[in-house]
Design a protein around this motif. Structure first.
Motif, mmCIF file in Angstrom:
data_model
loop_
_atom_site.group_PDB
_atom_site.id
_atom_site.type_symbol
_atom_site.label_atom_id
_atom_site.label_comp_id
_atom_site.label_asym_id
_atom_site.label_seq_id
_atom_site.Cartn_x
_atom_site.Cartn_y
_atom_site.Cartn_z
ATOM 1 N N TRP A 44 0.844 -1.186 0.000
ATOM 2 C CA TRP A 44 0.000 0.000 0.000
ATOM 3 C C TRP A 44 0.882 1.240 0.000
ATOM 4 O O TRP A 44 2.076 1.161 0.304
ATOM 5 C CB TRP A 44 -0.914 0.007 1.235
ATOM 6 N N ASP A 45 0.309 2.357 -0.396
ATOM 7 C CA ASP A 45 1.074 3.587 -0.418
ATOM 8 C C ASP A 45 0.303 4.693 0.284
ATOM 9 O O ASP A 45 -0.926 4.642 0.410
ATOM 10 C CB ASP A 45 1.429 3.999 -1.849
ATOM 11 N N VAL A 46 1.034 5.671 0.735
ATOM 12 C CA VAL A 46 0.460 6.753 1.527
ATOM 13 C C VAL A 46 -0.534 7.572 0.705
ATOM 14 O O VAL A 46 -1.559 8.025 1.228
ATOM 15 C CB VAL A 46 1.590 7.657 2.071
ATOM 16 N N GLU A 47 -0.248 7.748 -0.557
ATOM 17 C CA GLU A 47 -1.040 8.660 -1.378
ATOM 18 C C GLU A 47 -2.442 8.146 -1.677
ATOM 19 O O GLU A 47 -3.396 8.935 -1.750
ATOM 20 C CB GLU A 47 -0.308 8.952 -2.700
ATOM 21 N N THR A 48 -2.604 6.834 -1.853
ATOM 22 C CA THR A 48 -3.894 6.326 -2.334
ATOM 23 C C THR A 48 -4.624 5.393 -1.369
ATOM 24 O O THR A 48 -5.778 5.053 -1.608
ATOM 25 C CB THR A 48 -3.699 5.573 -3.674
ATOM 26 N N ALA A 49 -3.989 4.978 -0.299
ATOM 27 C CA ALA A 49 -4.602 3.975 0.580
ATOM 28 C C ALA A 49 -5.687 4.552 1.480
ATOM 29 O O ALA A 49 -6.520 3.792 1.993
ATOM 30 C CB ALA A 49 -3.533 3.297 1.430
ATOM 31 N N ASP A 51 -8.487 7.977 2.569
ATOM 32 C CA ASP A 51 -9.216 9.183 2.186
ATOM 33 C C ASP A 51 -8.810 10.291 3.155
ATOM 34 O O ASP A 51 -9.468 10.544 4.165
ATOM 35 C CB ASP A 51 -10.727 8.923 2.252
ATOM 36 N N TRP A 52 -7.703 10.949 2.844
ATOM 37 C CA TRP A 52 -7.138 11.925 3.764
ATOM 38 C C TRP A 52 -8.072 13.101 4.038
ATOM 39 O O TRP A 52 -7.989 13.730 5.095
ATOM 40 C CB TRP A 52 -5.795 12.439 3.235
ATOM 41 N N ALA A 53 -8.957 13.384 3.114
ATOM 42 C CA ALA A 53 -9.887 14.508 3.318
ATOM 43 C C ALA A 53 -10.819 14.258 4.496
ATOM 44 O O ALA A 53 -11.386 15.202 5.054
ATOM 45 C CB ALA A 53 -10.697 14.746 2.042
ATOM 46 N N TYR A 127 -1.091 11.889 8.267
ATOM 47 C CA TYR A 127 -2.303 11.958 9.078
ATOM 48 C C TYR A 127 -2.304 13.227 9.916
ATOM 49 O O TYR A 127 -3.322 13.929 9.990
ATOM 50 C CB TYR A 127 -2.449 10.737 9.981
ATOM 51 N N GLN A 128 -1.185 13.510 10.576
ATOM 52 C CA GLN A 128 -1.135 14.712 11.410
ATOM 53 C C GLN A 128 -1.455 15.955 10.593
ATOM 54 O O GLN A 128 -2.187 16.846 11.040
ATOM 55 C CB GLN A 128 0.242 14.846 12.060
ATOM 56 N N PRO A 186 -12.110 7.141 11.867
ATOM 57 C CA PRO A 186 -11.918 5.932 11.056
ATOM 58 C C PRO A 186 -10.684 5.979 10.173
ATOM 59 O O PRO A 186 -10.107 4.927 9.867
ATOM 60 C CB PRO A 186 -13.206 5.850 10.222
ATOM 61 N N VAL A 187 -10.258 7.167 9.764
ATOM 62 C CA VAL A 187 -9.055 7.257 8.930
ATOM 63 C C VAL A 187 -7.831 6.827 9.736
ATOM 64 O O VAL A 187 -7.014 6.035 9.265
ATOM 65 C CB VAL A 187 -8.868 8.676 8.368
ATOM 66 N N LEU A 188 -7.722 7.323 10.953
ATOM 67 C CA LEU A 188 -6.618 6.891 11.808
ATOM 68 C C LEU A 188 -6.722 5.396 12.081
ATOM 69 O O LEU A 188 -5.706 4.691 12.102
ATOM 70 C CB LEU A 188 -6.608 7.664 13.123
#
Length: 294
Positions: A44-49, A51-53, A127-128, A186-188
């Protein structure tokens, strides 16, 4: 855990070589097993794994935000951790050909491990930023305060590096799982799930290598493993300012006790040998005693 001072660790780095190593074929088999169980397609990768929004630190308690900050520092020290393997298991002309072959097999794992751990650091920092905990420029500067500090392990026998990592990876996995179970964002939660799965695979590799050391060298690795447990401290415990106070705070957020991972080392010992020697019996009693005392 409690606030306490820790003795200074003084180590003169030197490559590890000779009869204390296990055969390169054993290392290669452990590496092959790791890659077979974790093909790149499952990565997995940080950019697409994620929903940072949707990341929202407002859904976390103050203690949970503190825990995220703490583990970001720990994960971000990856260059120091990777350097330990480079210095003690070099792949250059400072070692003989036989040792080079052993170290080259191990290097296949360490570069993959390092890439995954670096992804952990990036995910927690992202995330931060996305959740409103910190801006990226300030976070970079803050992380550099600890990141510039040296990291080393006070070991001489090769099995010790793997026994240490076995406990450290399992303890980290367990904490991430427990933190995930109490956070409301849930993102965290998704980030921690990904991290804990990776740490579980890293633990499995370390457990495999320690098992092979026990099968090849038997009682000769008992004292080195005992030394690891006797002086065990999690990464950065010796260098991060306020580490023990901070560790106590995160333990209040989600159960955190690295000695809980000792039980998994005992299982590795049990499974590695058909009949335990007196020395191995004593080692198991010692490990179990350390768990009970902590």
């Amino acid at each position: 855990m409690s606030e306490k001072s820790t003795p200074e660790r003084i180590v003169t780095p030197r490559p590890i070589a000779g009869a204390e190593l296990i055969p390169a074929g054993d290392v290669g088999a452990a590496v092959d097993g790791f890659f077979a169980a974790s093909p790149a397609a499952r990565g997995w990768d940080v950019e697409t794994a994620f929903d940072w929004a949707r990341a929202d630190a407002g859904r976390l308690t103050e203690g949970q935000r503190s825990a995220v900050q703490f583990i970001t520092y720990i994960e971000d020290h990856l260059p120091g951790y990777f350097d330990v393997y480079h210095r003690y298991f070099p792949v250059d002309d400072t070692v003989d050909a036989e040792t080079f072959v052993h170290n080259r097999e191990l290097y296949h794992f360490t570069v993959r491990w390092a890439a995954e751990e670096d992804t952990h650091a990036r995910a927690l920092a992202r995330y931060q930023e996305a959740a409103g905990m910190a801006d990226r420029a300030t976070l970079r500067t803050d992380l550099a305060v600890e990141g510039r500090k040296p990291f080393d392990l006070p070991y001489r026998h090769p099995v010790q590096f793997f026994a240490y990592a076995l406990v450290q990876e399992k303890a980290t996995q367990m904490y991430y799982q427990q933190l995930r179970d109490v956070v409301a964002d849930p993102v965290l939660g998704e980030v921690l799930t990904r991290l804990s799965r990776d740490e579980a695979r890293h633990f499995t590799f370390m457990a495999d290598v320690v098992s092979r050391y026990l099968r090849v060298h038997g009682d000769a690795v008992v004292e080195p493993i005992r030394e690891v447990i006797e002086g065990f401290r999690m990464p950065l415990a010796d260098t991060m300012r306020g580490y023990w106070r901070w560790a106590l705070r995160i333990a209040d957020v989600a159960e955190y006790d690295h000695t809980a991972a000792y039980a998994h080392l005992v299982k590795v010992v049990d499974r590695a040998v058909d009949v335990r020697s007196d020395k191995l019996d004593e080692l198991v009693r010692f490990i179990e005693g350390c768990r009970a005392l902590d």
